[in-house]
Each structure stands twice: as C-alpha cells, then as structure tokens.
Design a protein around this motif. Structure first.
Motif, PDB file in Angstrom:
ATOM      1  N   ASN A  54      11.723  60.423  29.073  1.00  0.00           N
ATOM      2  CA  ASN A  54      11.008  61.335  29.977  1.00  0.00           C
ATOM      3  C   ASN A  54      11.793  61.726  31.216  1.00  0.00           C
ATOM      4  OD1 ASN A  54       8.654  62.721  29.716  1.00  0.00           O
ATOM      5  ND2 ASN A  54       7.368  61.222  30.727  1.00  0.00           N
ATOM      6  N   SER A  55      12.907  61.075  31.473  1.00  0.00           N
ATOM      7  CA  SER A  55      13.640  61.297  32.716  1.00  0.00           C
ATOM      8  C   SER A  55      14.515  62.554  32.651  1.00  0.00           C
ATOM      9  CB  SER A  55      14.503  60.076  33.054  1.00  0.00           C
ATOM     10  OG  SER A  55      15.419  59.810  32.006  1.00  0.00           O
ATOM     11  N   GLU A  56      14.941  63.010  33.824  1.00  0.00           N
ATOM     12  CA  GLU A  56      15.746  64.215  33.941  1.00  0.00           C
ATOM     13  C   GLU A  56      16.975  63.959  34.813  1.00  0.00           C
ATOM     14  OE1 GLU A  56      15.227  67.005  32.392  1.00  0.00           O
ATOM     15  OE2 GLU A  56      13.159  67.683  32.483  1.00  0.00           O
ATOM     16  N   SER A  57      17.915  64.867  34.749  1.00  0.00           N
ATOM     17  CA  SER A  57      19.026  64.975  35.674  1.00  0.00           C
ATOM     18  C   SER A  57      19.739  63.637  35.903  1.00  0.00           C
ATOM     19  CB  SER A  57      18.515  65.546  37.001  1.00  0.00           C
ATOM     20  OG  SER A  57      19.578  65.847  37.858  1.00  0.00           O
ATOM     21  N   HIS A  58      19.904  63.264  37.196  1.00  0.00           N
ATOM     22  CA  HIS A  58      20.692  62.075  37.532  1.00  0.00           C
ATOM     23  C   HIS A  58      20.026  60.797  37.036  1.00  0.00           C
ATOM     24  CE1 HIS A  58      23.456  64.431  39.911  1.00  0.00           C
ATOM     25  NE2 HIS A  58      22.449  64.938  40.617  1.00  0.00           N
ATOM     26  N   LEU A  59      18.694  60.759  37.071  1.00  0.00           N
ATOM     27  CA  LEU A  59      17.993  59.575  36.573  1.00  0.00           C
ATOM     28  C   LEU A  59      18.285  59.375  35.100  1.00  0.00           C
ATOM     29  CD1 LEU A  59      16.000  57.269  37.037  1.00  0.00           C
ATOM     30  CD2 LEU A  59      14.133  58.868  36.577  1.00  0.00           C
ATOM     31  N   TRP A  60      18.269  60.460  34.331  1.00  0.00           N
ATOM     32  CA  TRP A  60      18.578  60.382  32.903  1.00  0.00           C
ATOM     33  C   TRP A  60      20.027  59.938  32.690  1.00  0.00           C
ATOM     34  CZ3 TRP A  60      22.186  62.865  29.851  1.00  0.00           C
ATOM     35  CH2 TRP A  60      22.030  62.691  28.463  1.00  0.00           C
ATOM     36  N   LYS A  61      20.949  60.491  33.469  1.00  0.00           N
ATOM     37  CA  LYS A  61      22.366  60.135  33.320  1.00  0.00           C
ATOM     38  C   LYS A  61      22.597  58.657  33.615  1.00  0.00           C
ATOM     39  CE  LYS A  61      24.399  64.669  34.324  1.00  0.00           C
ATOM     40  NZ  LYS A  61      25.269  65.443  35.247  1.00  0.00           N
ATOM     41  N   ASN A  62      21.937  58.138  34.654  1.00  0.00           N
ATOM     42  CA  ASN A  62      22.100  56.723  34.996  1.00  0.00           C
ATOM     43  C   ASN A  62      21.543  55.823  33.897  1.00  0.00           C
ATOM     44  OD1 ASN A  62      23.280  57.385  37.442  1.00  0.00           O
ATOM     45  ND2 ASN A  62      21.331  57.342  38.565  1.00  0.00           N
ATOM     46  N   GLN A  63      20.374  56.180  33.360  1.00  0.00           N
ATOM     47  CA  GLN A  63      19.784  55.371  32.297  1.00  0.00           C
ATOM     48  C   GLN A  63      20.617  55.455  31.014  1.00  0.00           C
ATOM     49  OE1 GLN A  63      15.586  55.457  31.656  1.00  0.00           O
ATOM     50  NE2 GLN A  63      15.129  56.081  33.747  1.00  0.00           N
ATOM     51  N   ARG A  64      21.137  56.647  30.731  1.00  0.00           N
ATOM     52  CA  ARG A  64      21.978  56.818  29.548  1.00  0.00           C
ATOM     53  C   ARG A  64      23.256  55.987  29.678  1.00  0.00           C
ATOM     54  NH1 ARG A  64      26.229  60.231  28.011  1.00  0.00           N
ATOM     55  NH2 ARG A  64      26.252  60.775  25.782  1.00  0.00           N
ATOM     56  N   LYS A  65      23.853  56.003  30.862  1.00  0.00           N
ATOM     57  CA  LYS A  65      25.075  55.234  31.097  1.00  0.00           C
ATOM     58  C   LYS A  65      24.804  53.738  30.921  1.00  0.00           C
ATOM     59  CE  LYS A  65      27.591  56.612  34.470  1.00  0.00           C
ATOM     60  NZ  LYS A  65      28.103  56.888  35.843  1.00  0.00           N
ATOM     61  N   MET A  66      23.676  53.275  31.457  1.00  0.00           N
ATOM     62  CA  MET A  66      23.331  51.859  31.334  1.00  0.00           C
ATOM     63  C   MET A  66      23.064  51.484  29.875  1.00  0.00           C
ATOM     64  SD  MET A  66      20.222  49.754  33.165  1.00  0.00           S
ATOM     65  CE  MET A  66      18.977  50.730  32.309  1.00  0.00           C
ATOM     66  N   LEU A  67      22.341  52.366  29.161  1.00  0.00           N
ATOM     67  CA  LEU A  67      22.022  52.100  27.762  1.00  0.00           C
ATOM     68  C   LEU A  67      23.278  52.071  26.906  1.00  0.00           C
ATOM     69  CD1 LEU A  67      19.730  51.703  25.698  1.00  0.00           C
ATOM     70  CD2 LEU A  67      19.670  54.183  25.405  1.00  0.00           C
ATOM     71  N   LEU A  68      24.183  53.010  27.147  1.00  0.00           N
ATOM     72  CA  LEU A  68      25.427  53.046  26.370  1.00  0.00           C
ATOM     73  C   LEU A  68      26.294  51.826  26.641  1.00  0.00           C
ATOM     74  CD1 LEU A  68      26.434  56.827  26.590  1.00  0.00           C
ATOM     75  CD2 LEU A  68      25.529  55.589  24.618  1.00  0.00           C
ATOM     76  N   SER A  69      26.259  51.337  27.882  1.00  0.00           N
ATOM     77  CA  SER A  69      27.057  50.148  28.205  1.00  0.00           C
ATOM     78  C   SER A  69      26.547  48.920  27.458  1.00  0.00           C
ATOM     79  CB  SER A  69      27.018  49.891  29.717  1.00  0.00           C
ATOM     80  OG  SER A  69      25.710  49.526  30.133  1.00  0.00           O
ATOM     81  N   ILE A  70      25.232  48.893  27.182  1.00  0.00           N
ATOM     82  CA  ILE A  70      24.656  47.773  26.434  1.00  0.00           C
ATOM     83  C   ILE A  70      24.906  47.939  24.942  1.00  0.00           C
ATOM     84  CG2 ILE A  70      22.513  46.595  25.811  1.00  0.00           C
ATOM     85  CD1 ILE A  70      21.412  47.386  28.551  1.00  0.00           C
ATOM     86  N   ILE A  71      24.584  49.122  24.424  1.00  0.00           N
ATOM     87  CA  ILE A  71      24.722  49.362  22.997  1.00  0.00           C
ATOM     88  C   ILE A  71      26.181  49.296  22.555  1.00  0.00           C
ATOM     89  CG2 ILE A  71      24.394  51.094  21.178  1.00  0.00           C
ATOM     90  CD1 ILE A  71      21.949  52.063  22.623  1.00  0.00           C
ATOM     91  N   GLY A  72      27.077  49.778  23.419  1.00  0.00           N
ATOM     92  CA  GLY A  72      28.492  49.807  23.055  1.00  0.00           C
ATOM     93  C   GLY A  72      29.217  48.487  23.231  1.00  0.00           C
ATOM     94  N   HIS A  73      28.545  47.496  23.779  1.00  0.00           N
ATOM     95  CA  HIS A  73      29.194  46.189  23.973  1.00  0.00           C
ATOM     96  C   HIS A  73      29.399  45.505  22.623  1.00  0.00           C
ATOM     97  CE1 HIS A  73      30.063  42.199  25.568  1.00  0.00           C
ATOM     98  NE2 HIS A  73      30.184  42.767  26.768  1.00  0.00           N
ATOM     99  N   THR A  74      30.556  44.879  22.452  1.00  0.00           N
ATOM    100  CA  THR A  74      30.888  44.256  21.169  1.00  0.00           C
ATOM    101  C   THR A  74      29.912  43.139  20.797  1.00  0.00           C
ATOM    102  OG1 THR A  74      32.462  42.815  22.343  1.00  0.00           O
ATOM    103  CG2 THR A  74      33.339  44.819  21.324  1.00  0.00           C
ATOM    104  N   LYS A  75      29.432  42.378  21.794  1.00  0.00           N
ATOM    105  CA  LYS A  75      28.490  41.298  21.505  1.00  0.00           C
ATOM    106  C   LYS A  75      27.156  41.855  21.014  1.00  0.00           C
ATOM    107  CE  LYS A  75      30.337  37.749  24.590  1.00  0.00           C
ATOM    108  NZ  LYS A  75      30.053  36.822  25.728  1.00  0.00           N
TER     109      LYS A  75
END
Length: 252
Positions: A115-136
């Motif tokens: 539901n988020s937009e703009s910078h809030l969406w970008k920050n959440q996406r960045k955080m989510l990708l950092s978790i999903i992309g972690h090797t562990k």
C-alpha cells in the motif's frame, strides 16, 4: 398503443442482449455495454478466465482497456507487452503511483509494501530485498520448501492416490504456499497441508480478507463504506477476519 410499442422495444433489447451474451464465450474482447461496461462478458467467461484473458490480449496486441459498470470503480488496463511492463515498472515507475483510490481499497493492509508509495515504498523494498537476497535466508527458504514438499505435499498426494480420493489441486497448492509463507514470516507451521485437510482459522481469515477487498472493486465506494460503518455484509466479514488475523499475529 404506447405500452405495446414499449413492450416490443424491451423485447428486442432483451433478444439483442441474449444474442450478445451468447457470443461472449467466443468473443476475444467483450462488448462494452452503456451501463454495465464489459462486466457481462467478463462474468460469462469466468469458467475459462485464463484462456479468455490470453485470447483478449492476443487480439488487442498485448494491451487492452477494461471498462466496468458506470457505478463501480472498475476501469483498468491489462498488458502483457514486455515493453510496457519495463516502461511502467522500471523506466518511469514514479509516473505510475498507486493513488488514493488504491489505498482506500487495500486499507486493511496498512502502510506495508503493498500500500505504500514513493520514498516509503523504496525504503521498504530496499529492506525486503536485503532480507530476501541474503544467502542465509535463501538457504533457509530452500530448506523450508524442501521439508514442506517432502513431509507435506508428497504424503498428501500419496494418500490421495492410494485412497482414490478426489481433491481440489488448487486448494492443495494454496495450502502448500500458505504453510511455507507462515513458516518464513511468522515462524510457525500451521500444518494446513496434511491428509485430513484441517480447517485453519487464520488461513480462512486471510482468504476472506482477499475476497472482500476484491469485492470492493465491484461496488461504489459509498456502498462499501456504508456497509463498513453499519458493519453489515462483506465489510462485517472483513472486520471479523482482520480480528482473527490480529489474534494470530499476537498469539501465534
């Protein structure tokens, strides 16, 4: 005499409506009716929705505008053109915000990434990708899926085959997906995918939330907001389902 003429006109209109209704199953793009939009054709083709969508997009060159009833906020575009997808999701993503109407429809999801937009969406996406992309996490996710297939999916399919039981495969794979997501997000296995196909309260609640949000797209905003205020119909069901989900998150 006037009543007879009116009756004839109504009859002709009804016959025309039936004729077009029958043609919808074979029509690549549904008829856009003055009041009901393309909804009659969409409803008519629900039993073959995937084939119908493929035929419509192929006929329209990969992009098609869907017009809903005039009284519902249901106009949208559908595209499968890779160029359009790249343009919308990558090159000019900032030009395609979800908008306030989207946020009203999906307000039960709060201000998460859906539901988020703009910078809030970008920050959440960045955080989510950092978790999903972690090797562990990738390793944990792979092991989780493997265990659920070995100890959930295969035993269920084996039992169904030996007992010669008819099952809905869509329900089976939805349970598989739901269990995996619950393990990864909540850290608990609801065991909805088992040979007795248990009735899991918060799985049903999540399905109900999705259904009620989908139904909002077919109703005038004033109607579903009135139902929410009076706590009747689908909005009452939505409220109850959200309470079940909240209890599940706070008391896993």
């Amino acid at each position: 005499m006037a009543m007879e003429i009116l009756a004839v006109i109504c009859l002709l209109f009804l016959l025309l409506l039936i004729h077009h209704w029958r043609k919808q199953r074979n029509a690549a793009i549904p008829t856009n009716w003055p009041i009901f939009g393309m909804m009659p054709g969409l409803v008519q083709n629900i039993p073959r929705v995937h084939d119908f969508a493929t035929e419509a997009l192929k006929s329209s060159g990969g992009t098609e505008e869907i017009k809903g009833p005039w009284f519902a906020n249901f106009d949208f575009w559908v595209t499968c053109d890779p160029t359009n997808m790249h343009y919308i999701l990558n090159t000019n993503f900032a030009n395609y915000p979800k908008g306030p109407e989207f946020q009203k429809m999906f307000e039960p999801f709060g201000y998460g990434i859906i539901n988020s937009e703009s910078h809030l969406w970008k920050n959440q996406r960045k955080m989510l990708l950092s978790i999903i992309g972690h090797t562990k996490f990738e390793s944990y996710m792979e092991k989780t899926f493997e265990r659920k297939v070995l100890h959930g999916l295969i035993p269920v399919l084996d039992h169904v085959s030996k007992a010669r039981i008819k099952v809905d495969l869509q329900d089976v794979f939805q349970r598989l997906t739901f269990d995996n997501i619950s393990i990864l997000v909540l850290g608990i296995d609801p065991l909805s995918l088992s040979i007795d196909f248990p009735n899991v309260a918060y799985k049903n609640a999540f399905d109900d939330v999705e259904e009620m949000i989908f139904r909002r797209h077919f109703k005038p905003e004033t109607l579903w907001k009135l139902q929410r205020w009076l706590q009747i119909g689908g909005e009452k069901k939505l409220t109850k389902s959200l309470k079940v989900l909240m209890n599940s998150y706070t008391n896993p």
